[in-house]
Design a protein around this motif. Structure first.
Motif, mmCIF file in Angstrom:
data_model
loop_
_atom_site.group_PDB
_atom_site.id
_atom_site.type_symbol
_atom_site.label_atom_id
_atom_site.label_comp_id
_atom_site.label_asym_id
_atom_site.label_seq_id
_atom_site.Cartn_x
_atom_site.Cartn_y
_atom_site.Cartn_z
ATOM 1 N N LEU A 68 3.538 -18.999 -2.811
ATOM 2 C CA LEU A 68 4.478 -18.943 -1.685
ATOM 3 C C LEU A 68 3.859 -18.256 -0.475
ATOM 4 C CD1 LEU A 68 7.971 -18.117 -3.242
ATOM 5 C CD2 LEU A 68 7.177 -20.264 -2.249
ATOM 6 N N LEU A 69 3.213 -17.119 -0.705
ATOM 7 C CA LEU A 69 2.668 -16.361 0.423
ATOM 8 C C LEU A 69 1.333 -16.914 0.904
ATOM 9 C CD1 LEU A 69 3.633 -12.638 -0.238
ATOM 10 C CD2 LEU A 69 4.372 -14.132 1.616
ATOM 11 N N PHE A 73 8.513 -8.109 12.550
ATOM 12 C CA PHE A 73 9.415 -6.965 12.306
ATOM 13 C C PHE A 73 9.486 -6.544 10.830
ATOM 14 C CE2 PHE A 73 12.431 -6.616 16.207
ATOM 15 C CZ PHE A 73 11.363 -6.182 16.966
ATOM 16 N N PRO A 74 9.675 -7.490 9.886
ATOM 17 C CA PRO A 74 9.754 -7.061 8.478
ATOM 18 C C PRO A 74 8.485 -6.356 8.000
ATOM 19 C CG PRO A 74 10.590 -9.278 8.710
ATOM 20 C CD PRO A 74 9.960 -8.933 10.024
ATOM 21 N N VAL A 75 7.339 -6.643 8.638
ATOM 22 C CA VAL A 75 6.104 -5.978 8.246
ATOM 23 C C VAL A 75 6.113 -4.532 8.738
ATOM 24 C CG1 VAL A 75 3.578 -6.100 8.335
ATOM 25 C CG2 VAL A 75 4.924 -8.194 8.471
ATOM 26 N N ILE A 76 6.635 -4.340 9.952
ATOM 27 C CA ILE A 76 6.681 -3.005 10.563
ATOM 28 C C ILE A 76 7.646 -2.090 9.808
ATOM 29 C CG2 ILE A 76 7.329 -1.773 12.688
ATOM 30 C CD1 ILE A 76 4.806 -3.486 12.846
ATOM 31 N N ALA A 77 8.768 -2.650 9.368
ATOM 32 C CA ALA A 77 9.781 -1.847 8.679
ATOM 33 C C ALA A 77 9.218 -1.327 7.368
ATOM 34 C CB ALA A 77 11.013 -2.705 8.421
ATOM 35 N N SER A 78 9.639 -0.135 6.962
ATOM 36 C CA SER A 78 9.130 0.406 5.700
ATOM 37 C C SER A 78 9.753 -0.340 4.533
ATOM 38 C CB SER A 78 9.439 1.892 5.593
ATOM 39 O OG SER A 78 10.806 2.082 5.378
ATOM 40 N N ILE A 110 10.937 -9.991 -5.861
ATOM 41 C CA ILE A 110 9.908 -10.948 -5.439
ATOM 42 C C ILE A 110 10.303 -11.597 -4.109
ATOM 43 C CG2 ILE A 110 8.825 -13.153 -6.014
ATOM 44 C CD1 ILE A 110 8.929 -12.268 -8.969
ATOM 45 N N ALA A 111 11.582 -11.998 -4.009
ATOM 46 C CA ALA A 111 12.059 -12.610 -2.766
ATOM 47 C C ALA A 111 11.883 -11.641 -1.601
ATOM 48 C CB ALA A 111 13.530 -13.010 -2.909
ATOM 49 N N LEU A 112 12.204 -10.383 -1.849
ATOM 50 C CA LEU A 112 12.056 -9.359 -0.812
ATOM 51 C C LEU A 112 10.592 -9.214 -0.409
ATOM 52 C CD1 LEU A 112 12.752 -6.796 0.813
ATOM 53 C CD2 LEU A 112 12.884 -5.545 -1.323
ATOM 54 N N THR A 113 9.692 -9.213 -1.400
ATOM 55 C CA THR A 113 8.266 -9.076 -1.119
ATOM 56 C C THR A 113 7.753 -10.255 -0.291
ATOM 57 O OG1 THR A 113 8.058 -7.954 -3.240
ATOM 58 C CG2 THR A 113 6.029 -8.680 -2.197
ATOM 59 N N VAL A 114 8.188 -11.467 -0.663
ATOM 60 C CA VAL A 114 7.767 -12.654 0.084
ATOM 61 C C VAL A 114 8.279 -12.562 1.522
ATOM 62 C CG1 VAL A 114 8.051 -15.149 0.289
ATOM 63 C CG2 VAL A 114 7.569 -14.138 -1.937
ATOM 64 N N TRP A 115 9.546 -12.211 1.661
ATOM 65 C CA TRP A 115 10.159 -12.109 3.000
ATOM 66 C C TRP A 115 9.405 -11.095 3.854
ATOM 67 C CZ3 TRP A 115 12.829 -7.741 5.004
ATOM 68 C CH2 TRP A 115 13.534 -7.967 6.183
ATOM 69 N N LYS A 116 9.055 -9.940 3.260
ATOM 70 C CA LYS A 116 8.387 -8.885 4.012
ATOM 71 C C LYS A 116 6.940 -9.254 4.326
ATOM 72 C CE LYS A 116 7.572 -3.854 3.858
ATOM 73 N NZ LYS A 116 7.070 -3.870 5.194
ATOM 74 N N GLY A 117 6.318 -10.101 3.463
ATOM 75 C CA GLY A 117 4.904 -10.411 3.638
ATOM 76 C C GLY A 117 4.624 -11.557 4.603
ATOM 77 N N LEU A 118 5.634 -12.394 4.860
ATOM 78 C CA LEU A 118 5.427 -13.592 5.692
ATOM 79 C C LEU A 118 4.686 -13.287 6.992
ATOM 80 C CD1 LEU A 118 8.830 -15.508 5.408
ATOM 81 C CD2 LEU A 118 6.612 -16.229 4.525
ATOM 82 N N GLY A 119 5.182 -12.302 7.743
ATOM 83 C CA GLY A 119 4.610 -11.991 9.055
ATOM 84 C C GLY A 119 3.191 -11.469 8.965
ATOM 85 N N TYR A 120 2.934 -10.671 7.927
ATOM 86 C CA TYR A 120 1.609 -10.068 7.775
ATOM 87 C C TYR A 120 0.548 -11.145 7.592
ATOM 88 C CZ TYR A 120 -2.116 -7.170 5.904
ATOM 89 O OH TYR A 120 -3.322 -6.552 5.698
#
Lengths: 310, 293
Positions: B79-80, B107-112, B158-168
């Motif tokens: 996915l990523l 933004f999701p990457v910047i957020a902790s 896992i969904a949260l990790t994918v969502w947070k990693g997209l921008g990175y």
């Protein structure tokens, strides 16, 4: 089917006529106007896709913001979903202040972040410059050691660092939280790569003019690595502000916590009200997003110059 | 022509060298040493041979953690690897307002991880947004236990990790896309290759190197997961204690008034060997590539 093909070719011909010559002479950025000219409905779908992704990426944050502004009188659990608060209130933010010393936590996080940025900017610039521009015995070997540390994930050595910080008497202190990440090896290598790009001749001219090492670094080196340096600073600040595992291990007493650790305790242990937790979350989230918005121009510019963490 | 005195480089590098020695090299060695002892936070300890590793091998929590890590990797890597590439293509063209979109996607990457996990925890709550939406739209009639079911909790993380990693990873692809040859795209377009065909035949081979690097990064990061599971499922790993990650077990072993540093170190060494697998794979691949060309 046939209609579309006909239309496509007609439009293609029209555009080809308009842009004659441009195919063979792409513009400065290597793009030809014909290939890159957006069609109206291509553009429409592109914006549609952008907006859908936008909703996915910031939608959850907006929902949390909305929850944090809902008053106690409003049912946040209702199946009749209310996107916006009926009577927006800052009451939940006051509730956070009454539950945890949130400003104190924020100050702790800010302290850690500022110390980390300062340490990394100074330490990585000095070492990066030396590794890139000065010749000395053992340089290759030293560089190898710096690179080798990259394969070690921070989590692997965290127990040993924890033991060291405690034995130094810095357990449960903000200084103990700051110390290990004050100079990150990745940043040293990023600065080295940035300084490598500088042409040799410029520096030789400065040597002939009698500039010493520090002057050369300050006036010849630094101006050309500003982009990378700003990316390092931004990453160091965000990294420190967002870090969780390390301060969770080091800090125990409730008055010394950083914002992330404080929030993890707020959730469930000190509060069960989703509005209060949402308000606390926003107090950690909004400052860092605001800072990024202000600095995003430097960030994306620096990234384009090759400052990417791997 | 000498440009500097012999001690100047060492003097300037002193801070970085101290940090290299104290917080990188020494902890690496000390972690291995500690893993053969039963050192506790307060009471100290002594050499006990391979006992920690024997304990680790028979620890049911380690089995859960390894299984969770594998599930994490199997879902996150594909996915990523692909979604951020599509995203990078979407924001590549300089159309009006694109800087805003790029920033917002980041933004999701910047957020902790803690704040975004709290945000998701509220959305995934038994009476939260997702359950309410699913029920009002009639997809489900019972509450979906996103945060209490053993597997649903893992999938949520896992969904949260994918969502947070997209921008990175989007950002990593953005610089790689600059080197994909446009003339190939144009030639293929003239020859009648559609967008999908050009994606697979030109874009993907063009960013192949970045793609391999990114999938290795994702695999390593999947092994290092901590905050997401810790916040979503709680410190002990969900209701049944099975939703743990390897790093969570390291933290659990070491925390408390008399943390078992020796055992925690053994888990750390184990974690290191796991993360070395994708990295070895990467160096192997690079070597093969060099031999080919």
């Amino acid at each position: 089917m046939t209609a579309t093909t006909a239309e496509d070719s007609r439009e293609g011909r029209k555009r080809r006529v308009r842009g004659t010559g441009a195919v063979r002479h792409p513009d400065r950025k290597g793009r030809s106007p014909i290939f890159d000219a957006p069609t109206p409905h291509g553009l429409f779908f592109r914006y549609l896709a952008l907006i859908i992704v936008l909703l996915i990426s910031i939608g959850p944050m907006l929902w949390e913001l909305s929850t944090s502004l809902k008053s106690k009188a409003e049912d946040v659990y209702t199946q009749n979903i209310q996107l916006l608060p009926h009577h927006p209130t800052l009451g939940n933010y006051g509730e956070v202040q009454n539950t945890i010393p949130v400003w104190h936590f924020a100050l702790n996080s800010l302290t850690v972040a500022v110390i980390n940025v300062t340490g990394n900017v100074i330490g990585a610039t000095l070492a990066g410059y030396v590794l890139a521009r000065l010749k000395f015995k053992g340089r290759k070997l030293l560089l190898g050691v710096f690179v080798a540390t990259l394969i070690l994930p921070a989590e692997v050595t965290i127990i040993s660092k924890f033991q060291m910080i405690t034995s130094m008497g810095l357990g449960n202190s903000i200084l103990g939280v700051c110390l290990p990440d004050m100079i990150a090896m990745t940043n040293v290598l990023l600065m080295r790569n940035a300084f490598m790009a500088l042409p040799r001749e410029v520096e030789e001219a400065a040597i002939i003019d009698g500039a010493n090492v520090l002057q050369r670094m300050r006036y010849v080196g630094l101006p050309s690595v500003k982009g990378v340096l700003s990316v390092i600073s931004i990453f160091a600040f965000i990294g420190a502000w967002d870090d969780f595992l390390w301060p969770l291990l080091v800090l125990q007493s409730p008055d010394k916590l950083t914002l992330t650790v404080g929030l993890s305790y707020l959730n469930g242990q000190w509060s069960h009200d989703p509005r209060t937790i949402a308000a606390g979350t926003m107090m950690a989230l909004l400052p860092i997003l605001a800072l990024f918005l202000i600095l995003q121009r430097y960030f994306f510019r620096g990234v384009a110059q090759g400052a990417i963490k791997g | 022509m000498r440009s500097h005195r012999f001690y100047t480089p060492w003097l300037l590098m002193l801070p970085a060298l101290v940090w290299l020695a104290l917080f990188s090299v020494w902890p690496a060695i000390n972690t291995i040493t500690l893993s053969f002892t039963n050192v506790h936070q307060l009471t100290g300890g002594h050499y006990i041979g391979f006992k920690n590793y024997w304990l680790l091998w028979h620890d049911p929590h380690i089995r859960d953690a390894v299984l969770n890590t594998i599930v994490f990797m199997v879902i996150c890597v594909p996915l990523l690897t692909f979604l951020p590439l599509l995203l990078a293509l979407l924001v590549q063209r300089n159309i009006r307002g694109i800087a805003f979109f790029r920033t917002a996607f980041y933004f999701p990457v910047i957020a902790s991880a803690v704040t975004v996990a709290l945000i998701w925890k509220w959305m995934l709550d038994d009476r939260g947004l997702f359950n309410n939406l699913l029920q009002t739209m009639g997809f489900v009639h019972k509450t979906v236990p996103f945060l209490t079911d053993r597997w649903l909790l893992l999938l949520s993380a896992i969904a949260l990790t994918v969502w947070k990693g997209l921008g990175y990873y989007m950002l990593l692809y953005m610089s790689a896309l600059g080197s994909v040859r446009r003339d190939l795209h144009e030639a293929a377009a003239v020859d009648g290759a559609g967008t999908v065909r050009r994606f697979w035949s030109i874009t993907v081979p063009g960013v192949r190197g970045t793609m391999i690097l990114i999938s290795v990064l994702i695999a390593v990061n999947a092994m290092r997961v901590f905050s997401e599971l810790y916040i979503l499922g709680g410190a002990t790993g969900g209701v049944g204690g099975q939703d743990v990650s390897i790093v969570m077990l390291v933290q659990q072993a070491a925390s408390g008034s008399d943390g078992r540093l020796g055992y925690a170190s053994a888990i750390s060494v184990f974690l290191f060997f796991l993360t070395a697998i994708p990295l070895l794979f990467l160096t192997r691949l690079n070597k093969n590539n060099q031999e080919e060309s």
